[in-house]
Design an enzyme around this catalytic site. Sequence first.
Site, mmCIF file in Angstrom:
data_model
loop_
_atom_site.group_PDB
_atom_site.id
_atom_site.type_symbol
_atom_site.label_atom_id
_atom_site.label_comp_id
_atom_site.label_asym_id
_atom_site.label_seq_id
_atom_site.Cartn_x
_atom_site.Cartn_y
_atom_site.Cartn_z
ATOM 1 N N ASP A 1 9.147 11.093 1.029
ATOM 2 C CA ASP A 1 10.439 11.490 1.597
ATOM 3 C C ASP A 1 11.490 10.501 1.124
ATOM 4 O O ASP A 1 11.276 9.280 1.163
ATOM 5 C CB ASP A 1 10.382 11.524 3.125
ATOM 6 N N ASP B 1 12.444 9.678 -4.543
ATOM 7 C CA ASP B 1 12.823 11.029 -4.949
ATOM 8 C C ASP B 1 11.567 11.799 -5.354
ATOM 9 O O ASP B 1 10.718 11.288 -6.098
ATOM 10 C CB ASP B 1 13.802 10.963 -6.116
ATOM 11 N N ALA B 2 11.457 13.037 -4.875
ATOM 12 C CA ALA B 2 10.244 13.820 -5.116
ATOM 13 C C ALA B 2 9.993 14.038 -6.605
ATOM 14 O O ALA B 2 8.851 13.956 -7.077
ATOM 15 C CB ALA B 2 10.353 15.163 -4.389
ATOM 16 N N ASP C 1 7.751 20.592 1.934
ATOM 17 C CA ASP C 1 8.515 20.771 3.171
ATOM 18 C C ASP C 1 9.910 20.206 2.950
ATOM 19 O O ASP C 1 10.332 19.238 3.587
ATOM 20 C CB ASP C 1 7.794 20.055 4.321
ATOM 21 N N ASP D 1 9.688 14.018 9.091
ATOM 22 C CA ASP D 1 9.527 14.023 10.543
ATOM 23 C C ASP D 1 8.066 13.969 10.964
ATOM 24 O O ASP D 1 7.761 13.801 12.153
ATOM 25 C CB ASP D 1 10.203 15.252 11.163
ATOM 26 N N GLN E 1 22.227 10.830 3.907
ATOM 27 C CA GLN E 1 22.554 11.965 4.760
ATOM 28 C C GLN E 1 22.950 11.482 6.151
ATOM 29 O O GLN E 1 22.763 10.317 6.498
ATOM 30 C CB GLN E 1 21.341 12.897 4.874
ATOM 31 N N HIS F 1 5.473 25.004 11.228
ATOM 32 C CA HIS F 1 4.538 24.081 10.596
ATOM 33 C C HIS F 1 3.127 24.643 10.513
ATOM 34 O O HIS F 1 2.391 24.341 9.560
ATOM 35 C CB HIS F 1 4.563 22.735 11.320
#
Length: 513
Positions: free
Chosen positions: A314, A348-349, A366, A294, A240, A270
């Site tokens: 992530d 990868d989730a 998230d 983040d 990305q 959050h």
Amino acid sequence: MTAAARPAHRDVWLLIATFLIAVAGLIYELIAATVSSYLLGDSVRQFSLVIGVFLSSMGLGAWLSRFVERPVAGFVWVQISVAVVGGFMAPALFFAYAYLSAVGPVLFGFLAAVGVLSGMEIPLIARVLEDIGAHRFRFENVLSVDYAGALIASLAFPLLVVPYLGLMSASLSFGALNLAVAGVSLWLFRNESSWGQRIAWLLALVATIVALINSERLLSVTEAELFEDDIIFSETTSYQNITVTQFRDRTRLFLDYSIQFDSLDEYRYHEMLVHPALGMVPRRENILILGGGDGMAAREVLRHDDVKNITLVDLDPRVTELFRDHPQLSPLNDHALSDPRLDIVNKDAWQFVESDDRIYDVVILDLPDPKNLALSKLYSSEFYALLTERIGVQSVIVTQAGAPLFAREAFWSIVKTWEETRNPVNPKAPLSVLPYHGYVPSFGEWGFVMVSPMRLRDRMPALPEGLRYLDLAQWRSAMQFSPDMARKDVEANRIQTHALIDYYMDGWEQWFE
């Protein structure tokens, strides 16, 4: 080089040129598809349109090549032209998006032009080979080399081109490659070239080199127009584009030019994402966060002293590195990513959940909005079924679910998907599904969905002290939906249909297109 040797050298060069132009042509196509998915969203739709327009334009170009009377001169002109059009495509697209806010017509105009020019290349090379008497080089040899170049380009684009060049520099660099092909061809076939071609080639080369040298400045000018605040970090990774902006004490994160948080109000998002879920469970020892690179969600989880272990998954390692190590960014999450209780997994989730066998007290999703297939699958009934195998009887899963006002159908599709997911504790009873929402100024009304094998609706969360937005009164109102956000009859999201993408795109387009 003797007169007798020159034809053989020309033969070899034309096959080399075929390989190089095949690489450049596919790179242009991939750049167009990537830029369009960045700026227009829905990568499947954009990639399909780009491929369709490019291939049909190549067909038109192949047909038009028959009207070129001098194939050598025609090939050189095509190389100069595709170098200019393809090379300056990415800069033109970013400038159009920044200054015109209408990138679609520019994108497909450039793409069609590059496709037509690329379609002319192979027929012209074949005619040149035939004209110079290269009978031992059959047409299938030319196609084989062309396909090999396409393979190399497809492998190099995500692994080398995007991470190390970026889209703007890559576009100009491969424009320079086409000019190099034109230059060598002008020299080898100098008896058949004209001064007009040489002057055009030189002017295009100078323009490309100047643009390439100043590509970072061009990118900075474009990004300055795209973003309101000063850019303190910008990088395109294999996954990305990451941009971080700052104005005074206000920091914003953009992924693929879409805002992810604004430090002025991110606490609202959050707090609503994390604390209702953690406040519902009797035990908070083992927490899984999918996304959230983040570190903001992890920061909120660490407000609970009884948390012993957080696994944060992530995909992009650059995001977690930035928010762990960057001196201006790590304070935003109170250095949560450096906490010894937190383990970062860059994976990868889906793959992580599929291979993991631990049971978690709370799972927090998230994740970015489901604007393409890769993200939509993480909101599917199949993925949710995997997740429920990672929770216990009194565990809770919570996901951000988009805007129940702007993308109303998408929000309720996520709710319905959870409602149709099997309860692993009691297969005869449905999961308890609790939708709620809160107001985040950067996003508007924002929705969440909490899920558990145990009943949720009558429970009040135990909230930690010091929250800035969420209290019990706010929690009670969060479960109420006004008529314009009320439930709608929608489909669940499944891998086979991906109904969620259309709901999401249609909702946002209705409000902002």
